[in-house]
Design a protein around this motif. Structure first.
Motif, PDB file in Angstrom:
ATOM      1  N   MET A  47      46.367  41.751  47.595  1.00 14.96           N
ATOM      2  CA  MET A  47      47.725  42.170  47.929  1.00 14.96           C
ATOM      3  C   MET A  47      48.058  41.839  49.380  1.00 14.96           C
ATOM      4  SD  MET A  47      48.313  45.762  45.883  1.00 14.96           S
ATOM      5  CE  MET A  47      49.975  45.942  46.558  1.00 14.96           C
ATOM      6  N   SER A  48      47.119  42.088  50.272  1.00 11.89           N
ATOM      7  CA  SER A  48      47.341  41.806  51.689  1.00 11.89           C
ATOM      8  C   SER A  48      47.607  40.326  51.916  1.00 11.89           C
ATOM      9  CB  SER A  48      46.124  42.258  52.500  1.00 11.89           C
ATOM     10  OG  SER A  48      46.307  41.997  53.875  1.00 11.89           O
ATOM     11  N   GLU A  49      46.804  39.475  51.292  1.00 13.12           N
ATOM     12  CA  GLU A  49      46.973  38.032  51.458  1.00 13.12           C
ATOM     13  C   GLU A  49      48.336  37.569  50.957  1.00 13.12           C
ATOM     14  OE1 GLU A  49      43.675  36.403  49.374  1.00 13.12           O
ATOM     15  OE2 GLU A  49      42.262  36.653  51.059  1.00 13.12           O
ATOM     16  N   ILE A  59      54.074  35.585  51.409  1.00 11.19           N
ATOM     17  CA  ILE A  59      55.493  35.564  51.055  1.00 11.19           C
ATOM     18  C   ILE A  59      56.369  36.061  52.197  1.00 11.19           C
ATOM     19  CG2 ILE A  59      55.058  35.751  48.587  1.00 11.19           C
ATOM     20  CD1 ILE A  59      55.671  38.682  48.685  1.00 11.19           C
ATOM     21  N   SER A  60      55.804  36.849  53.119  1.00  9.81           N
ATOM     22  CA  SER A  60      56.585  37.330  54.254  1.00  9.81           C
ATOM     23  C   SER A  60      56.825  36.216  55.273  1.00  9.81           C
ATOM     24  CB  SER A  60      55.869  38.494  54.948  1.00  9.81           C
ATOM     25  OG  SER A  60      55.746  39.602  54.084  1.00  9.81           O
ATOM     26  N   GLU A  61      55.934  35.237  55.303  1.00  8.72           N
ATOM     27  CA  GLU A  61      56.058  34.140  56.250  1.00  8.72           C
ATOM     28  C   GLU A  61      56.960  33.028  55.744  1.00  8.72           C
ATOM     29  OE1 GLU A  61      52.041  33.000  56.858  1.00  8.72           O
ATOM     30  OE2 GLU A  61      51.535  34.790  58.046  1.00  8.72           O
ATOM     31  N   SER A  62      57.359  33.107  54.467  1.00  7.98           N
ATOM     32  CA  SER A  62      58.217  32.068  53.914  1.00  7.98           C
ATOM     33  C   SER A  62      59.620  32.195  54.481  1.00  7.98           C
ATOM     34  CB  SER A  62      58.273  32.165  52.383  1.00  7.98           C
ATOM     35  OG  SER A  62      58.886  33.370  51.984  1.00  7.98           O
ATOM     36  N   ASP A  63      60.316  31.062  54.583  1.00 10.40           N
ATOM     37  CA  ASP A  63      61.656  31.048  55.161  1.00 10.40           C
ATOM     38  C   ASP A  63      62.618  31.950  54.402  1.00 10.40           C
ATOM     39  OD1 ASP A  63      60.826  29.270  57.048  1.00 10.40           O
ATOM     40  OD2 ASP A  63      61.499  27.495  55.955  1.00 10.40           O
ATOM     41  N   ALA A  64      62.415  32.052  53.090  1.00  5.86           N
ATOM     42  CA  ALA A  64      63.345  32.819  52.249  1.00  5.86           C
ATOM     43  C   ALA A  64      63.391  34.288  52.614  1.00  5.86           C
ATOM     44  CB  ALA A  64      62.972  32.668  50.771  1.00  5.86           C
ATOM     45  N   CYS A  65      62.308  34.803  53.246  1.00  5.68           N
ATOM     46  CA  CYS A  65      62.243  36.225  53.537  1.00  5.68           C
ATOM     47  C   CYS A  65      62.597  36.547  54.983  1.00  5.68           C
ATOM     48  CB  CYS A  65      60.845  36.759  53.217  1.00  5.68           C
ATOM     49  SG  CYS A  65      60.530  36.885  51.444  1.00  5.68           S
ATOM     50  N   GLN A  66      63.040  35.568  55.721  1.00  9.54           N
ATOM     51  CA  GLN A  66      63.412  35.802  57.103  1.00  9.54           C
ATOM     52  C   GLN A  66      64.868  36.269  57.196  1.00  9.54           C
ATOM     53  OE1 GLN A  66      60.922  35.740  59.305  1.00  9.54           O
ATOM     54  NE2 GLN A  66      59.724  35.207  57.496  1.00  9.54           N
ATOM     55  N   ILE A  67      65.248  36.771  58.354  1.00  8.32           N
ATOM     56  CA  ILE A  67      66.624  37.240  58.567  1.00  8.32           C
ATOM     57  C   ILE A  67      67.586  36.088  58.356  1.00  8.32           C
ATOM     58  CG2 ILE A  67      68.236  38.136  60.294  1.00  8.32           C
ATOM     59  CD1 ILE A  67      65.903  39.605  61.562  1.00  8.32           C
TER      60      ILE A  67
END
Length: 227
Positions: free
Chosen positions: A202-204, A209-217
């Motif tokens: 889960m951590s990995e 997915i948090s580092e993907s562009d889609a999840c950025q502001i």
């Protein structure tokens, strides 16, 4: 849609309402990994816990993962009308102060998961966490998985980087359903190994997915519901 006594399908209407609210909040979402959903069996679904926005995550998972339910402390039942609604969609209420009763509830819930092929959605961190690393997992969800003799279904949710301290920016929530983890061969004595395995995967994936562009502001994006 008619209400049914204590049926998970009763939550589909409020879940649809929450997804619709995303449009007005400027939040988009997507669910990937549906091919990994456990079939022909109940399971314990683990989700990382961040904020009240996790209700949107539950609203996204409810229609794609049949027979969902959650466990909540009994005090929630008395917060009306939410308590009644929670009861109607099958929430399992336990008394956290009654250790003996809580253990009995876990065993009973394990039987329900196995016989009804139910999916119990749980936050293994035990409390909200907006830090960059997951908190250590509590053992409750894993005791339930062992009691049910059913697999664990990890679900990773990207960090809500669009939530500022003073400003709520448009953002995107990515939800990734991960391959199930078998509980066969595990007992309370070697459960720590199972916890470590679930935590690692889960951590990995939360990091990935948090580092993907889609999840950025995304201040310039327009709200759009992704199907």
């Amino acid at each position: 849609m008619l209400l049914r006594p204590r049926d998970s399908r009763n939550a589909l209407i409020p879940a649809a309402g929450l997804r619709a609210c995303c449009k007005f909040m400027g939040v988009t979402y997507e669910v990937e990994g549906k091919e990994n959903i456990v079939k022909n069996s109940g399971c314990v679904v683990l989700i990382n816990h961040q904020s009240m926005l996790d209700l949107i995550v539950l609203a996204c998972l409810w229609p794609v993962m049949p027979n969902c339910t959650v466990i909540s402390k009994k005090e929630i039942f008395y917060l009306q009308p939410f308590g009644l609604a929670s009861w109607l969609w099958g929430t399992i209420f336990i008394d956290r102060m009654n250790v003996k009763g809580a253990r009995s509830a876990v065993n009973k819930t394990g039987d329900t998961i196995r016989t009804r092929q139910a999916r119990v959605l749980m936050f293994p961190e035990g409390t909200r966490n907006d830090k960059k690393e997951l908190l250590p997992f509590k053992k409750g969800a894993f005791h339930l998985a062992l009691a049910s003799r059913c697999p664990i279904q990890p679900v990773a949710v990207c960090r809500y980087t669009f939530l500022g301290k003073q400003v709520f920016d448009n953002g995107h929530i990515k939800i990734r359903i991960l391959p199930s983890i078998s509980t066969e061969g595990y007992t309370p004595e070697n459960m720590d190994k199972l916890i470590d395995e679930a935590y690692k995967v889960m951590s990995e994936n939360v990091d990935a997915i948090s580092e993907s562009d889609a999840c950025q502001i995304n201040n310039n994006s327009s709200a759009k519901i992704l199907k």
